[in-house]
Design an enzyme around this catalytic site. Sequence first.
Site, PDB file in Angstrom:
ATOM      1  N   CYS A  69       1.237  11.183   9.278  1.00 26.08           N
ATOM      2  CA  CYS A  69       0.115  11.556   8.400  1.00 26.08           C
ATOM      3  C   CYS A  69      -1.032  10.769   8.837  1.00 26.08           C
ATOM      4  O   CYS A  69      -1.046   9.545   8.956  1.00 26.08           O
ATOM      5  CB  CYS A  69       0.553  11.224   7.040  1.00 26.08           C
ATOM      6  SG  CYS A  69      -0.785  11.400   5.947  1.00 26.08           S
ATOM      7  N   CYS A  82      -3.602   5.365   2.519  1.00 25.99           N
ATOM      8  CA  CYS A  82      -2.790   5.838   1.556  1.00 25.99           C
ATOM      9  C   CYS A  82      -1.666   4.793   0.925  1.00 25.99           C
ATOM     10  O   CYS A  82      -0.800   4.455   1.771  1.00 25.99           O
ATOM     11  CB  CYS A  82      -2.188   7.149   1.705  1.00 25.99           C
ATOM     12  SG  CYS A  82      -1.455   7.910   0.319  1.00 25.99           S
ATOM     13  N   CYS A  94       3.162   6.180   1.146  1.00 26.45           N
ATOM     14  CA  CYS A  94       4.440   5.938   1.953  1.00 26.45           C
ATOM     15  C   CYS A  94       3.908   4.558   2.710  1.00 26.45           C
ATOM     16  O   CYS A  94       2.993   4.256   2.961  1.00 26.45           O
ATOM     17  CB  CYS A  94       4.503   6.893   3.170  1.00 26.45           C
ATOM     18  SG  CYS A  94       4.528   8.665   2.562  1.00 26.45           S
ATOM     19  N   CYS A 150      18.233   5.523 -10.060  1.00 19.43           N
ATOM     20  CA  CYS A 150      17.242   5.555  -9.296  1.00 19.43           C
ATOM     21  C   CYS A 150      16.450   4.072  -8.890  1.00 19.43           C
ATOM     22  O   CYS A 150      15.468   4.011  -8.314  1.00 19.43           O
ATOM     23  CB  CYS A 150      16.023   6.199  -9.801  1.00 19.43           C
ATOM     24  SG  CYS A 150      15.549   5.793 -11.368  1.00 19.43           S
TER      25      CYS A 150
END
Length: 463
Positions: free
Chosen positions: A98, A104, A107, A417
């Site tokens: 990306c 960003c 990630c 999770c």
Amino acid sequence: MKHHHRNPRARGGRKRQPSRRDPLIGFEADVTIEQIGARGDGIAHVMSPDGKPVLIYVDCVLPGDEVRVGLRQKRGDGYGAEVINVIARSKGYNEPRCAHFKECGGCSLQHMNDDDYRAWKRDKALVALQRAGIERQDAEELVEDVEVSAAASRRRAGFSVHVGVTGVFVGFHGRFSHTVLNVPDCAVLRPELMAFREAFRTFLTACPAGQARDIKEVFVTLTDTGLDVLVHASKDPDLDMRQDLAEFAADQNIARLSWKTGELPDEPLAARHTPVVRFENVDVPIAPGGFLQATREGEQSLTQAIKDALVEIAPRHVADLFCGVGSFTFPLALSGKRRPVTAVESDPRAVELLQYAVGQSASPIRVIRRDLFRQPLSGDELADFDLVVFDPPRAGALAQCEALAQDGPEWVLAVSCNPATFSRDMRVLRNSGYEIRKVVPVDQFLWSSHLELFAVLQRAKVS
């Protein structure tokens, strides 16, 4: 009467002590990255000017990278550091997929090659078992290969919104920043979500600035009947905005678009179709912003792990705890031989929607609303089940695990999770006689530090 002139704290013109600037902020050094930390950042040590080792966290690097860094802020027991110059890259480095990777904050590991990435994720599962009290060698036998969702597969996202003098931004926050970035080519999200992001940014650009500035976030979920959109705002929309959003929903073929002001209940502004998801061919409506597994592939991996366990366990009565809208409830009830399932959830809207789907499908499921954090199933309530499944939020299921430790059935299936709370909960169960038979790591948040874990536990029989 109080004489304020006698109180030194009340005197005007009292001298303030100058703030003490951390002498390490701005310090630069050449380092070799030692390992990847739990958050996906590189860990290294530098020698401070006074000769003491200092722990640093560096983004966008890999073990073996040689870089020059500058310390930028205090962070926990060390310092966050920024790469000033790359001296040499390790063999495991890949060009990020990306264009926004370095800016960003979505990630952290796009620059890691696929084999190393899978090994790192699996190692997180191994560490979680070790923290639950299992030796590394034994953990290696228990943990299966990581099930990794593909790129461009995530079906839900929350986009931050900022409307200012420099334009309209609909996207994600920058790395360790409150700045909102436009991300037109995200490599993780489904194309339908990215198409919505651009359309919504264009829509807000054409809106009166005052109305657009009220919008703070927009949550989008791709359901089996279309996009479900929930707008979070600081004020209610006026009549013109309501009409414009209804037209926008029609133009974009959005199933439902809702508005939520602050902590008030959400209000549907356009409801063209009912957003539903299908579990075992049963249509289940979802609430605006309701929880779903992040990817369909991840959901299928977890569901298949449950189905595989059912073949071995062959349960007669099952409890599905923290069941949500039934992503595991229906497979438990309808996979193979039909079996009665008691589904327990605290969210009133999820309970209502699940009850509706159960009634429409005539499934052998009983739905109960109950806060399992405060009132876990225990004692005689657990005696009716020969299998308990739980899938709690990130906080884990400590209270429920303590109850299972006392009165739980032979078999337990755990979904988590959060590896940290998974370790804690597994330790509680293992201390009471449960043994972990298998662990399946499932990666639904590609190139991030998140990981989900599925575990099969069996209570050891007393001879």
